[in-house]
Design a protein around this motif. Structure first.
Motif, PDB file in Angstrom:
ATOM      1  N   GLY A 172      -3.244 -15.522 -37.604  1.00 53.52           N
ATOM      2  CA  GLY A 172      -1.994 -14.478 -37.136  1.00 53.52           C
ATOM      3  C   GLY A 172      -1.520 -14.980 -35.776  1.00 53.52           C
ATOM      4  O   GLY A 172      -0.427 -15.011 -35.130  1.00 53.52           O
ATOM      5  N   ARG A 173      -2.217 -15.522 -35.119  1.00 54.91           N
ATOM      6  CA  ARG A 173      -1.338 -15.859 -33.729  1.00 54.91           C
ATOM      7  C   ARG A 173      -1.365 -18.052 -33.443  1.00 54.91           C
ATOM      8  O   ARG A 173      -2.134 -18.054 -34.176  1.00 54.91           O
ATOM      9  CB  ARG A 173      -2.686 -15.479 -32.042  1.00 54.91           C
ATOM     10  CG  ARG A 173      -2.979 -14.361 -32.552  1.00 54.91           C
ATOM     11  CD  ARG A 173      -1.805 -13.413 -31.945  1.00 54.91           C
ATOM     12  NE  ARG A 173      -2.401 -12.388 -31.853  1.00 54.91           N
ATOM     13  CZ  ARG A 173      -1.632 -11.171 -31.669  1.00 54.91           C
ATOM     14  NH1 ARG A 173      -0.190 -11.255 -31.326  1.00 54.91           N
ATOM     15  NH2 ARG A 173      -2.049  -9.854 -31.813  1.00 54.91           N
ATOM     16  N   PRO A 174      -0.183 -18.262 -32.776  1.00 55.86           N
ATOM     17  CA  PRO A 174       0.236 -19.384 -32.845  1.00 55.86           C
ATOM     18  C   PRO A 174      -0.988 -20.231 -31.676  1.00 55.86           C
ATOM     19  O   PRO A 174      -1.834 -19.051 -31.078  1.00 55.86           O
ATOM     20  CB  PRO A 174       1.572 -19.380 -32.037  1.00 55.86           C
ATOM     21  CG  PRO A 174       1.787 -18.611 -31.701  1.00 55.86           C
ATOM     22  CD  PRO A 174       0.886 -17.037 -32.262  1.00 55.86           C
ATOM     23  N   VAL A 175      -1.484 -21.285 -31.683  1.00 53.01           N
ATOM     24  CA  VAL A 175      -2.417 -22.047 -31.416  1.00 53.01           C
ATOM     25  C   VAL A 175      -1.858 -22.966 -31.277  1.00 53.01           C
ATOM     26  O   VAL A 175      -0.746 -24.059 -31.421  1.00 53.01           O
ATOM     27  CB  VAL A 175      -3.701 -22.588 -32.479  1.00 53.01           C
ATOM     28  CG1 VAL A 175      -4.217 -23.710 -31.089  1.00 53.01           C
ATOM     29  CG2 VAL A 175      -4.157 -21.690 -33.224  1.00 53.01           C
ATOM     30  N   TYR A 176      -1.657 -23.261 -29.650  1.00 49.36           N
ATOM     31  CA  TYR A 176      -0.879 -24.110 -28.399  1.00 49.36           C
ATOM     32  C   TYR A 176      -1.918 -25.323 -28.074  1.00 49.36           C
ATOM     33  O   TYR A 176      -2.707 -25.109 -27.900  1.00 49.36           O
ATOM     34  CB  TYR A 176      -0.469 -23.368 -27.123  1.00 49.36           C
ATOM     35  CG  TYR A 176       0.880 -23.038 -27.896  1.00 49.36           C
ATOM     36  CD1 TYR A 176       2.346 -23.097 -27.879  1.00 49.36           C
ATOM     37  CD2 TYR A 176       0.428 -21.092 -27.967  1.00 49.36           C
ATOM     38  CE1 TYR A 176       3.057 -22.386 -28.801  1.00 49.36           C
ATOM     39  CE2 TYR A 176       1.751 -20.557 -28.867  1.00 49.36           C
ATOM     40  CZ  TYR A 176       2.986 -21.013 -28.505  1.00 49.36           C
ATOM     41  OH  TYR A 176       3.965 -20.251 -28.728  1.00 49.36           O
ATOM     42  N   GLN A 177      -0.923 -27.012 -28.371  1.00 47.80           N
ATOM     43  CA  GLN A 177      -2.069 -27.802 -27.645  1.00 47.80           C
ATOM     44  C   GLN A 177      -1.913 -28.419 -26.432  1.00 47.80           C
ATOM     45  O   GLN A 177      -0.304 -28.777 -26.663  1.00 47.80           O
ATOM     46  CB  GLN A 177      -2.022 -28.476 -28.732  1.00 47.80           C
ATOM     47  CG  GLN A 177      -3.080 -30.293 -28.440  1.00 47.80           C
ATOM     48  CD  GLN A 177      -3.483 -31.201 -29.932  1.00 47.80           C
ATOM     49  OE1 GLN A 177      -2.172 -31.209 -30.867  1.00 47.80           O
ATOM     50  NE2 GLN A 177      -4.021 -31.527 -29.826  1.00 47.80           N
ATOM     51  N   GLU A 178      -2.410 -28.978 -25.651  1.00 45.47           N
ATOM     52  CA  GLU A 178      -1.411 -29.611 -24.223  1.00 45.47           C
ATOM     53  C   GLU A 178      -1.184 -30.848 -24.960  1.00 45.47           C
ATOM     54  O   GLU A 178      -1.573 -31.121 -25.486  1.00 45.47           O
ATOM     55  CB  GLU A 178      -3.098 -29.672 -23.451  1.00 45.47           C
ATOM     56  CG  GLU A 178      -2.142 -30.249 -21.842  1.00 45.47           C
ATOM     57  CD  GLU A 178      -3.019 -30.127 -20.730  1.00 45.47           C
ATOM     58  OE1 GLU A 178      -3.088 -30.315 -19.624  1.00 45.47           O
ATOM     59  OE2 GLU A 178      -4.358 -30.031 -21.365  1.00 45.47           O
ATOM     60  N   MET A 179      -0.040 -31.183 -24.342  1.00 48.49           N
ATOM     61  CA  MET A 179       0.729 -31.805 -24.636  1.00 48.49           C
ATOM     62  C   MET A 179       0.911 -33.041 -23.374  1.00 48.49           C
ATOM     63  O   MET A 179       1.067 -34.042 -23.774  1.00 48.49           O
ATOM     64  CB  MET A 179       1.714 -32.070 -25.187  1.00 48.49           C
ATOM     65  CG  MET A 179       2.648 -31.610 -26.413  1.00 48.49           C
ATOM     66  SD  MET A 179       1.149 -31.722 -28.116  1.00 48.49           S
ATOM     67  CE  MET A 179       2.176 -33.277 -28.065  1.00 48.49           C
ATOM     68  N   ARG A 180       1.197 -32.990 -21.913  1.00 40.87           N
ATOM     69  CA  ARG A 180       0.928 -33.839 -20.845  1.00 40.87           C
ATOM     70  C   ARG A 180       1.326 -32.710 -19.845  1.00 40.87           C
ATOM     71  O   ARG A 180       1.323 -31.165 -19.574  1.00 40.87           O
ATOM     72  CB  ARG A 180       2.750 -34.093 -21.148  1.00 40.87           C
ATOM     73  CG  ARG A 180       3.393 -33.472 -20.538  1.00 40.87           C
ATOM     74  CD  ARG A 180       5.013 -34.871 -20.549  1.00 40.87           C
ATOM     75  NE  ARG A 180       6.227 -33.447 -20.006  1.00 40.87           N
ATOM     76  CZ  ARG A 180       7.221 -33.107 -20.616  1.00 40.87           C
ATOM     77  NH1 ARG A 180       7.145 -32.792 -22.303  1.00 40.87           N
ATOM     78  NH2 ARG A 180       7.675 -32.184 -20.594  1.00 40.87           N
ATOM     79  N   LYS A 181       0.993 -33.266 -18.768  1.00 36.74           N
ATOM     80  CA  LYS A 181       1.012 -32.792 -17.679  1.00 36.74           C
ATOM     81  C   LYS A 181       1.637 -32.739 -16.581  1.00 36.74           C
ATOM     82  O   LYS A 181       2.778 -33.607 -17.054  1.00 36.74           O
ATOM     83  CB  LYS A 181      -0.647 -33.602 -16.406  1.00 36.74           C
ATOM     84  CG  LYS A 181      -2.057 -33.475 -17.259  1.00 36.74           C
ATOM     85  CD  LYS A 181      -2.551 -31.818 -17.017  1.00 36.74           C
ATOM     86  CE  LYS A 181      -4.274 -31.573 -16.458  1.00 36.74           C
ATOM     87  NZ  LYS A 181      -3.913 -30.215 -16.872  1.00 36.74           N
ATOM     88  N   SER A 182       1.619 -31.644 -15.673  1.00 34.78           N
ATOM     89  CA  SER A 182       3.537 -31.411 -15.227  1.00 34.78           C
ATOM     90  C   SER A 182       3.189 -31.878 -13.317  1.00 34.78           C
ATOM     91  O   SER A 182       2.021 -32.468 -13.185  1.00 34.78           O
ATOM     92  CB  SER A 182       3.956 -30.013 -14.905  1.00 34.78           C
ATOM     93  OG  SER A 182       2.709 -29.162 -14.413  1.00 34.78           O
TER      94      SER A 182
END
Length: 172
Positions: free
Chosen positions: A162-172
């Motif tokens: 029930g919780r969102p999963v976030y995936q890294e896209m790019r470095k800042s």
């Protein structure tokens, strides 16, 4: 007079809701609420200044008009009782509307609406020495965590429990 104040109160609540719904950051909400409070108090301050003849004779006369000095006589008990019941019904109506709205939005949030599609994370240059980190095989090992390593943009990639999963896209 009471009905006009009630209408103004509802318009203010509608304005607050619109500000909250359109804000993108928490700091924007704070500044918008601060501005709304400032604007709502300007009228009272200007009226008092006009009453003290600081803003000129014409405005002092306007602020001292008979309608601003009127005292209202006390209504009979049965009329006050009806007004008290009416005010309590208005409070009950407000309570039901706001609690109902909160329940509705909470249900939508649980179904996945209103979730961020991406987040930007920026940590400082802190380092956590002796951190216990779980490894893929389920063991805990001591590692050094450099927070800035996790800086970047993360996009939502599904949910887990029930919780969102976030995936890294790019470095800042």
């Amino acid at each position: 007079s009471a009905m006009c104040r009630l209408a103004i109160g509802y318009m203010f609540l509608l304005n607050v809701f619109l500000v909250l719904a359109q804000s993108e950051r928490v700091l924007d909400i704070f500044y918008d609420m601060l501005a709304l409070n400032f604007v709502s108090m300007i009228d009272d301050i200007a009226f008092q200044l006009a009453k003290y003849d600081i803003l000129g004779k014409h405005l002092r006369l306007a602020a001292s008009a008979k309608c601003f000095r009127a005292e209202f006589e006390k209504k009979p008990y049965f009329l006050r009782k009806k007004m008290t019941i009416f005010v309590k019904l208005i409070y009950l109506f407000n309570l039901l509307v706001f609690v109902g709205g909160m329940i509705y939005i909470s249900v939508l949030q649980n179904e996945g609406y209103f979730q961020c599609s991406s987040i930007t994370v920026t940590f400082g240059e802190d380092i956590w020495e002796h951190a216990w980190v779980p490894t893929p095989d389920g063991q805990l090992k001591r590692r050094i965590l450099v927070y800035s390593y996790f800086n970047g943009v993360y996009k939502q990639n599904g949910t887990h429990a029930g919780r969102p999963v976030y995936q890294e896209m790019r470095k800042s």
